[in-house]
Design a protein around this motif. Structure first.
Motif, mmCIF file in Angstrom:
data_model
loop_
_atom_site.group_PDB
_atom_site.id
_atom_site.type_symbol
_atom_site.label_atom_id
_atom_site.label_comp_id
_atom_site.label_asym_id
_atom_site.label_seq_id
_atom_site.Cartn_x
_atom_site.Cartn_y
_atom_site.Cartn_z
ATOM 1 N N ASN A 36 6.228 30.283 6.381
ATOM 2 C CA ASN A 36 5.649 29.478 7.451
ATOM 3 C C ASN A 36 4.165 29.821 7.541
ATOM 4 N N VAL A 37 3.334 28.797 7.546
ATOM 5 C CA VAL A 37 1.901 29.064 7.488
ATOM 6 C C VAL A 37 1.186 28.670 8.781
ATOM 7 N N ALA A 38 1.923 28.646 9.867
ATOM 8 C CA ALA A 38 1.328 28.245 11.143
ATOM 9 C C ALA A 38 0.115 29.105 11.486
ATOM 10 N N HIS A 39 0.194 30.396 11.203
ATOM 11 C CA HIS A 39 -0.917 31.289 11.544
ATOM 12 C C HIS A 39 -2.176 30.922 10.776
ATOM 13 N N LEU A 40 -1.996 30.394 9.583
ATOM 14 C CA LEU A 40 -3.171 29.994 8.805
ATOM 15 C C LEU A 40 -3.706 28.653 9.289
ATOM 16 N N GLN A 41 -2.801 27.764 9.607
ATOM 17 C CA GLN A 41 -3.245 26.471 10.122
ATOM 18 C C GLN A 41 -4.004 26.659 11.440
ATOM 19 N N ALA A 42 -3.528 27.614 12.220
ATOM 20 C CA ALA A 42 -4.182 27.869 13.510
ATOM 21 C C ALA A 42 -5.652 28.250 13.315
ATOM 22 N N ILE A 43 -5.909 29.154 12.390
ATOM 23 C CA ILE A 43 -7.306 29.566 12.247
ATOM 24 C C ILE A 43 -8.122 28.508 11.521
ATOM 25 N N GLN A 44 -7.443 27.686 10.764
ATOM 26 C CA GLN A 44 -8.148 26.585 10.127
ATOM 27 C C GLN A 44 -8.668 25.630 11.208
ATOM 28 N N GLN A 45 -7.849 25.441 12.221
ATOM 29 C CA GLN A 45 -8.298 24.581 13.316
ATOM 30 C C GLN A 45 -9.438 25.225 14.085
ATOM 31 N N ARG A 46 -9.517 26.539 14.015
ATOM 32 C CA ARG A 46 -10.648 27.217 14.658
ATOM 33 C C ARG A 46 -11.857 27.188 13.741
ATOM 34 N N ASN A 47 -11.732 26.395 12.705
ATOM 35 C CA ASN A 47 -12.902 26.096 11.883
ATOM 36 C C ASN A 47 -13.334 27.252 10.977
ATOM 37 N N VAL A 48 -12.388 28.097 10.610
ATOM 38 C CA VAL A 48 -12.674 29.167 9.662
ATOM 39 C C VAL A 48 -12.316 28.668 8.261
ATOM 40 N N PRO A 49 -13.287 28.606 7.364
ATOM 41 C CA PRO A 49 -12.989 28.143 6.006
ATOM 42 C C PRO A 49 -11.980 29.071 5.326
ATOM 43 N N ILE A 50 -11.040 28.493 4.639
ATOM 44 C CA ILE A 50 -10.012 29.263 3.932
ATOM 45 C C ILE A 50 -9.924 28.788 2.489
#
Lengths: 344, 344
Positions: free
Chosen positions: B131-145
């Motif tokens: 589950n990648v919800a934690h990554l999607q969350a920070i992506q929405q905070r505009n952190v490039p991944i």
DNA sequence: TTGTATGCGTTATCAT
DNA sequence: ATGATAACGCATACAA
């Protein structure tokens, strides 16, 4: 979505930033209700204090600089693993930098680390580093330093090393006890303490078992690509060749195995081979090589602990510097691996 | 000795801090004499701008967060090597964090990285991460991944991976071309894209050479300590056992070699063995194992380049996002190693 | 108990 | 060409 600050909370709750700040730090001078209010709101909007602002204020970065010759090296990556574990636990982060065995890069890198305002430095010096002026310079700038593995006698810092003397003694002793009498010792050039210690362990074992120290059997090899094979050849071609090889460095041990294979020298029938290594697949080598394994992770662990101790001591200048044995040496493990080659 | 600031220079030279600041940045509005004066003095007292103050002002840290399952792993330490090289060159630093294959740790670690205000994140997800919800969350905070190696189909980010399909195809093809017909395929559980791709490459090669796909020969093994050996045993005990093993992961390949040795199965006389590995001593294994070697360093290199590109694009919102093939896949190298075992 | 003001080091804006 | 001031986010000394 921008990062939320104390200001945002203050504005939303009609409080001043200082009240919010104090509430978040659970200060005694804030009323329970206000605290709860602030804490809840902060939680809800996922407030995260900005460590950069804090660093600026407190004049500390909570970052440890780690400088190693190479990351992609089993010993160092394990050591970093140990460092990282301690740092994580103590609220520090780790910035890793490589020197690629170059003094020039090391000087630049050390400066970079200082410029980055690391709170302290963990360093394992490059093989080229015979002069430590760059390290003494930053020490005078009051940056705590801990050296590990590749340390310099000229530096007055905590030093965390493997028990190089002991490991070397044990390896040599093992060879003697299994009947070997002419044991070649190969290492890198001896200006690093690590080399001297390993040589001393070898000599001590010979001496304890009444064997002569024969300079013909002791060789030092540089960092060039193709320097080792000729040396192994020379040793094998001696009028009175060695019946065992003790390779005092990881890279040399593996190179020696290749060189012996290329010369069709059987191990352990013709010569015995033992080396310092940190690879995880030593069991699977052909033949399995007996190894002295340095406790890389524990070295990293201890070094990081010592450094953090120094850093936090610096904060409260009241406490006296604890006196400690120096250098700290951590025992190696000696793995004797029998050949398991199946009959053909 | 405290760090010297612009203020110190201004005071010493009887100038204002703004003049000094501008002089140091070589601004056109400062007279040449003043510039020279300031520059010389700054040089002399070894002025180093405080990156923490800069970070606060510019709202960027010039730090890349790197999250990997383990540092002490050949693939990842090589990848980090590649990352570090690019970062260094571009003026970034690298903070490395480990998840130890735990989703829980991964979630914490990602939060930590964001809290530390990294400018971007390079991540290779843990084996537990379904589950990648934690990554999607920070992506929405505009952190490039940017993801590398262990990527998730559910994430909309650049992904840098080895050519897992191609490498797997080549390995399988090699086995077929050397006369093997019943090729076992062993991998980790197939929810990661990397596993699926490797399986697909295996299947494609079988299909191309007209061999049947036999589910009995395909096994998935978890991350437990002792899970592999029984599986190898089961395969060997099949009524129609495999004549080759293709181990699709590093750890499995080495484990298989041990298991075969323990069962006294000769390689390559009885079965052929090929694996994905990143160890540097594959030549020295007993027997030398043919390997598909992932270009770890290049993967790291490319991933870091892509991330920095994203970061710097974010600064000037004018430029459009470049469209790129996704994921980027980098060719593996196939090393065929013949047994060099010497006659006895 | 809460608010105001100041400073950490730097740069940008707006004077002069 | 140079200086004064504000601002980045936070903590704290000082006021109220």
């Amino acid at each position: 979505m921008e990062a939320v600050t104390i200001k945002d909370i203050a504005r939303a709750l009609n409080l001043s930033t200082s009240t919010v700040s104090r509430a978040l730090r659970d200060s005694y001078e804030i009323s329970p209700e206000t605290k709860r209010l602030v804490m809840d709101y902060a939680e809800r909007i996922n407030y995260q204090p900005n460590p950069i602002a804090l660093s600026l204020k407190e004049n500390r970065s909570r970052v440890l600089g780690v400088i190693v010759p190479q990351i992609a090296n089993n010993f160092f990556s394990q050591a970093i693993n140990g460092i990282e574990a301690v740092a994580y636990e103590r609220g520090y982060h780790v910035i890793i930098m490589q020197t690629h065995e170059s003094l020039e890069r090391e000087i630049l890198t050390v400066q970079q680390a200082v410029a980055r305002r690391v709170d302290g430095l963990l360093i394992s010096i490059s093989s080229q580093t015979t002069n430590v002026a760059h390290l003494q310079a930053i020490q005078q700038r009051n940056v705590p330093i801990v050296m590990f593995d590749r340390v310099s006698a000229e530096m007055d810092t905590p030093k965390i090393v493997a028990d190089n003397f002991g490991g070397s003694f044990a390896a040599t002793e093992h060879l003697i006890q299994t009947g070997r009498r002419r044991i070649a010792f190969v290492a890198i050039p001896p200006f690093m303490a690590i080399t001297q210690d390993r040589l001393a362990g070898y000599q001590a074992a010979l001496s304890q078992y009444g064997l002569p120290y024969d300079e013909d059997l002791v060789r030092f090899v540089g960092f060039g690509e193709h320097e080792l094979a000729p040396i192994i050849d020379q040793l094998l071609d001696l009028p009175h060749p060695p019946d065992a090889f003790f390779m005092a460095f990881d890279r040399l041990a593996l190179g020696c195995m290749t060189a012996l294979r290329n010369r069709n020298v059987a191990i352990p029938e013709q010569v015995s081979l033992i080396g310092f290594t940190n690879i995880s697949v030593a069991d699977l080598l052909d033949p399995p090589m007996s190894t002295v394994v340095q406790p890389a992770q524990e070295i990293g662990h201890t070094a990081a602990e010592r450094l953090i101790e120094l850093i936090e001591l610096k904060q409260k200048p009241s406490a006296p510097l604890p006196t400690r044995p120096n250098p700290v040496s951590i025992p190696n493990q000696l793995f004797i691996r029998e050949s398991t080659r199946r009959g053909v």
